[in-house]
Each structure stands twice: as structure tokens, then as C-alpha cells.
Scaffold this active site. Structure first.
Site, PDB file in Angstrom:
ATOM      1  N   CYS A  68     -17.134   9.817 -38.033  1.00  0.00           N
ATOM      2  CA  CYS A  68     -18.216   8.983 -37.495  1.00  0.00           C
ATOM      3  C   CYS A  68     -17.916   8.441 -36.104  1.00  0.00           C
ATOM      4  O   CYS A  68     -18.770   8.472 -35.218  1.00  0.00           O
ATOM      5  CB  CYS A  68     -18.543   7.842 -38.448  1.00  0.00           C
ATOM      6  N   HIS A 105     -17.424   2.198 -40.308  1.00  0.00           N
ATOM      7  CA  HIS A 105     -18.398   3.203 -39.876  1.00  0.00           C
ATOM      8  C   HIS A 105     -19.101   2.674 -38.635  1.00  0.00           C
ATOM      9  O   HIS A 105     -19.342   1.474 -38.508  1.00  0.00           O
ATOM     10  CB  HIS A 105     -19.410   3.469 -40.996  1.00  0.00           C
ATOM     11  N   ASP A 120     -27.649   7.953 -36.598  1.00  0.00           N
ATOM     12  CA  ASP A 120     -26.338   8.173 -37.192  1.00  0.00           C
ATOM     13  C   ASP A 120     -26.119   9.672 -37.338  1.00  0.00           C
ATOM     14  O   ASP A 120     -26.708  10.305 -38.213  1.00  0.00           O
ATOM     15  CB  ASP A 120     -26.265   7.477 -38.556  1.00  0.00           C
TER      16      ASP A 120
END
Length: 280
Positions: A68, A105, A120
Site C-alpha cells: 500500500c 495502511h 486506494d
């Protein structure tokens, strides 16, 4: 670092002259369809460092993927250079059915055409394909899934359903976040945590996953998993097949299926994840 080269890497061929919701949606899905969500550096003797130049070289020049912090940090760079107003946000995710530490994250808030959107490109199978609106708590459908962003005081909860779409079925929490702005350096400690903690999926499992128009392809440990999304061809059902791999077969699978050639030998891993001792 060149915007045009990044856009070529993700297969974007449209116009990127003016920031718009259409452009945001297009580069978001292009990234997901082209750049794997993977942690293979951790399992091939390397170390992930939060340096944009290194991340760009890895993803764009070497045609790798990342987890991420890498995917979303580079996507942040792209969006800002395309003229979007972008903010980094921290989340706490729910992978082990217990929330882990904060900053585990990184996600993005993008404001365009007077509305706020959650982006995302670094969450893998549970992630969404199109940016999600932060200006509604209503249902947001994407293919066979439906998402919602529920708000409680200052906390926002991203949730999804794979069945009972639009009904009062069970909702699964993916992660929770606030809208407080963060910078990439804020995630340095958790980047190290994810490379060394038995409570992190990135430490416990070697994996690589890539969204495809009709489903998702995932390598994990000694398995190659092909998921096909519900369609008329599948009778409206989600289909999944798994192939067991030998050690010597894995490099060819990574090269042929994901376009990834590692410079160091991979040590396949698929250990159980230890839930964190504290629920955050």
C-alpha cells in the site's frame, strides 16, 4: 520521474490535460489493472523504503508492484502532477478480524469538481476499483460488490458486502480512518513493522495479486488462485480455481502471469498471521 512514463506503465491512453472525475476514475482503474499489489521484496532479501524515487524506479522502470505505501504514495505523486488536490490519510485495517496499529495502511482523499473521493490502489482483493464518494453514506455498487462509508463522530468505516446487495445483509469492515492529513514519512515505522511482524500479512505470506477485467489472479505461497467474477458465463456465481506450485515453477509463473522478474531468489511463505495483542 516522468508523468508520461508512469501513464504509459499503467496503459493510460486518454487525455490528462485537465483534472476531472473522469480522469481520476480512469487512472485509478488503469493502475489497478497494471500494477500488482505484492510484497515479494520482503521475501527475496530486499527492504522496502519509503523513498519516492526508489518506488518510482521499482514500479515504473522495473515494472514491479508494491504494497500500500508504495502503490498509493506513487499514485499520490501522479495525481498531484496531474493537477488534483490530494491528501494522504492513515487507516487501521481489519485483515485479522482485529484492528492492527494505526498507520498500517495509506489511502488518499482527492477533491475534484467540488466533491471528495476516496482512492486506494494498494489494498488487493478487498479493495474497490473506482474511487468511492466520501460525501455519502449510501450504497456504492461496483460489479458484484457493494460498498459504503459509514461515519461515527470523526471516524469513517469502509465496509462491503459481496452478497445480499442492497439488503440488510452482514457488512464486513475493511478499515477505519479519519480525515486528518498525513505525510509519507509518518508511515515509516509501520512500513518496518509490516516487514518484520508476525501480525502482518506482508511478513507472513509471499504474495502477488492483480485485478483483471473479468476477475483477479493471485499468487500466494505455493498457490496460484484464479477468481472469475459473476457473469452470465458463470451463471451469476463467483468462481475460483487453485493450482499448487512447486518451488521451481514460481519464477516462471511470476514472469508469465504478472510480468515480474526478481533479481534475487524468492523464499515462498504462507504462514498463519498472528492477531495483534491489542485491538486498536
Amino acid at each position: 520521474m516522468e508523468v508520461a512514463k508512469y501513464l504509459s506503465r499503467i496503459g493510460f491512453t486518454g487525455s490528462a490535460v485537465q483534472p476531472s472525475l473522469e480522469l481520476l476514475r480512469s487512472v485509478h482503474i488503469c493502475h489497478l489493472l497494471s500494477v500488482p499489489f505484492e510484497d515479494l521484496t520482503v521475501h527475496s532479501g530486499g527492504e522496502v523504503r519509503l523513498d519516492l524515487q526508489l518506488i518510482y524506479d521499482k514500479i515504473v522502470n522495473k515494472r514491479r508492484g508494491g504494497f500500500c505505501y508504495e502503490n498509493n504514495a506513487l499514485f499520490f505523486w501522479l495525481l498531484t502532477h496531474l493537477g488534483f488536490h490530494v491528501t494522504c490519510l492513515k487507516t487501521t485495517n481489519n485483515i485479522t478480524e482485529m484492528y492492527g496499529p494505526p498507520f498500517d495502511h495509506l489511502i488518499l482523499l482527492v477533491t475534484v469538481e467540488g466533491r471528495r473521493w476516496l482512492c486506494d490502489v494498494g489494498f488487493g482483493p478487498s479493495g474497490f476499483s473506482d474511487p468511492l464518494s466520501l460525501d455519502t453514506e449510501g450504497l456504492q455498487e461496483e460489479g458484484h460488490r457493494v460498498y459504503r462509508i459509514r461515519t461515527s463522530q470523526e471516524m469513517h468505516f469502509l465496509e462491503w458486502q459481496e452478497e445480499n446487495r442492497g439488503k440488510d445483509g452482514d457488512w464486513t469492515e475493511i478499515y477505519k480512518f479519519t480525515l486528518s492529513s498525513r505525510c509519507l514519512e509518518d508511515f515509516t515505522e509501520m512500513c518496518q513493522y509490516h516487514q518484520s511482524s508476525p501480525s502482518s500479512i506482508f511478513f507472513c505470506k509471499s504474495f502477488c495479486t492483480l485485478l483483471r477485467p473479468s476477475g483477479r489472479l493471485t499468487y500466494i505461497g505455493h498457490r496460484l488462485i484464479t477468481v472469475t467474477f459473476p457473469s452470465e458465463a458463470t451463471g451469476g456465481k463467483l468462481e475460483s480455481t487453485t493450482i499448487e506450485l512447486k518451488d521451481e515453477e514460481i519464477p516462471a509463473v511470476l514472469a508469465e502471469k504478472f510480468g515480474i522478474v526478481l533479481s534475487s531468489p524468492l523464499i515462498p511463505k504462507d504462514d498463519p498471521i498472528t492477531p495483534p495483542a491489542v485491538r486498536y
